[in-house]
Design a protein around this motif. Structure first.
Motif: not given
Ligand code: ADP
Ligand code: ZN
Ligand code: MG
Length: 481
Positions: A420-424
């Motif tokens: 998971v590299s999605d910031e939010s």
């Protein structure tokens, strides 16, 4: 004042040559068959039979010699070595005596020794390599003893070194280098468990700086390099103790008891054999022209040492990593296939050394039987490199691959392990951890900076190991202020 001793070591190695058939008959040269199923009148030494020299065995002897920097004799011959022993069917062994096929070679040793200490960068002289036939093998069971002649007549190389080694580490390094060369030369697999390589060590000591050698003791039939290292170490200590207590060294032949970690006397010089060598009348000499020797030289395979250098140059490996990967020919072959498929060969090397070799070792699996194909290792490394999975997830995927042989991409998909590299998304994990742990937040605010590791750990855990660790670190720091 205590004497400063120096050890002198020379090695004799026997290497079985991998050929289709035996040295002087057409029986298969094959390990592991039922006893006495691979025999014929020639290798059983029946009266009236004649040996026929196996050309493949001669070719491999020449390649072995050239790979070890030897001169190839333009004329060599066979001799009979006479002794009586139940495993020797003819009561003589066909070998080479005064005219061996190869002479005056040398092997380079360098790098790190068995004990972990650095090795002197030096050459160990090779006195000679000669061809001979293996005798049969006696075996002992609860019901008595037996003889298996499947090995009788298998081609052997006897490889004799100069007394150029000065420590157990150097002896170990020489044996390792020799084994590698034989493997890369396609001469032998040198599988010691199958008896394809055996060695005898000769050890003496002298006062450092002395010109003359001391009396040597030979320890026979070491069946692993580790045993050879231990036997040399033991023998040096034993000889020093003898001299220090006022005794003299006798020129004995000794055996090695690996369990007890001791050598013991097998025979003394007085009852040494007289083999009464004489020329073998049933075989022609082996003759080469200069052109023929040149032809062999042109077609030699790459030396392990050259390959090591190439890995350092082409793939940016450290010399130590290159040493480990070239240790076994099978390792190098595997690594090269994986490296060719990956954009980051250096990372492939790291995974190979720290993870693959560990798993192979822990599970006693041979690299040849490894379920992870080289391309799959490359694919895993590329998944990490692309950020699809993080290093931690990769470890579990790798264990999975090792057990199942499945593709890393498939495992990642099936188990939902994509990083998971999605910031939010990562921020949501971090916020939840902060909300759940007000006491630790207080601690952090009161100056305990290392509580930050707690938050990172908890966030990784909450994300089931899938959060991008760099992002977690960054966001935890931001949020705590
Ligand atoms: P032998 O006549 O007992 O067969 P060789 O001279 O043929 O002895 O040597 C056999 C092996 O012993 C060789 O590997 C050689 O390098 C080694 N060697 C010879 N002399 C010594 C010594 N003084 N100390 C240690 N090794 C030795
Ligand atoms: Zn045969
Ligand atoms: Mg000798």
């Amino acid at each position: 004042m205590a004497v400063n001793y120096e050890a002198v070591i020379g090695l004799e190695a026997h290497v079985q040559v991998r050929t289709k058939s035996k040295m002087f008959c057409s029986c298969p040269n094959h390990f592991g068959a039922e006893p006495n199923t691979q025999t014929c009148p020639v290798c059983m030494g029946m009266p009236g039979v004649l040996p026929t020299l196996n050309r493949e065995a001669v070719n491999k002897a020449v390649v072995a010699g050239l790979m070890c920097g030897c001169e190839i004799s333009k004329r060599s011959k066979f001799d009979r070595k006479n002794y009586f022993y139940p495993d020797l069917v003819k009561n003589y062994q066909i070998t080479q005596y005064d005219q061996p096929i190869c002479k005056n070679g040398k092997i380079h040793i360098c790098g790190t020794g068995f004990s972990g200490a650095p090795l002197a960068d030096k050459y160990i002289g090779m006195t000679r390599i000669h061809m001979e036939e293996d005798p049969g093998k006696s075996f002992h069971t609860a019901n008595g003893s037996g003889l298996d002649y499947n090995r009788s007549g298998v081609p052997l190389l006897e490889i004799v070194s100069e007394p150029d080694m000065r420590s157990a580490d150097e002896a170990y390094a020489y044996l390792t280098a020799l084994k590698q060369i034989m493997q890369y030369a396609d001469v032998s697999d040198c599988d010691m468990e199958k008896g394809q390589m055996r060695c005898d060590v000769n050890v003496s000591i002298r006062e450092r700086g002395a010109k003359e050698f001391g009396v040597k003791v030979e320890i026979k039939n070491l069946n692993s390099f580790r045993a050879a290292h231990r036997a040399v170490t033991y023998e040096i200590k034993r000889q020093i103790l003898v001299l220090e207590s006022g005794g003299t060294i006798t020129q004995d032949t000794r055996g090695w008891n690996d369990e007890a970690g001791e050598s013991y006397v097998m025979r003394t010089k007085e009852n040494a054999h007289d083999y009464r060598y004489f020329p073998e009348p049933d075989l022609l000499p082996v003759v080469f022209t200069d052109e023929e020797i040149e032809e062999y030289r042109k077609n030699l395979p790459e030396l392990p040492e050259v390959r090591r250098e190439r890995y350092v140059q082409d793939y940016g490996l450290t010399p130590y990593d290159a040493q480990i990967i070239t240790m076994e020919r099978g390792y190098a072959a595997y690594f090269e296939k994986a490296a060719a498929k990956s954009a980051v060969p250096k990372l492939v090397a790291n995974w190979f050394i720290t993870d693959l070799l560990r798993l192979l070792n822990e599970n006693s699996v041979d690299i040849a039987d490894c379920k992870i194909a080289p391309e799959q290792l490359a694919a895993l490394v590329d998944l990490i490199q692309a950020g699809t999975i993080n290093g931690k997830t990769a470890k579990t995927v790798f264990e999975d691959m090792f057990q199942t042989g499945e593709n890393p991409g498939d495992i990642v998909k099936a188990k939902g392990l994509v990083q998971v590299s999605d910031e939010s998304a990562v921020a949501a994990f971090v916020d939840q951890v902060i909300a759940n742990n007000p006491a630790q937040v207080e601690q952090y605010k009161s100056g305990k900076a290392n509580v930050i590791q707690f938050f990172i750990g908890q966030t990784m855990k909450l994300s089931k190991g899938k959060a991008n660790p760099q992002l977690v670190q960054k966001l935890v720091k931001e949020r705590l202020g």
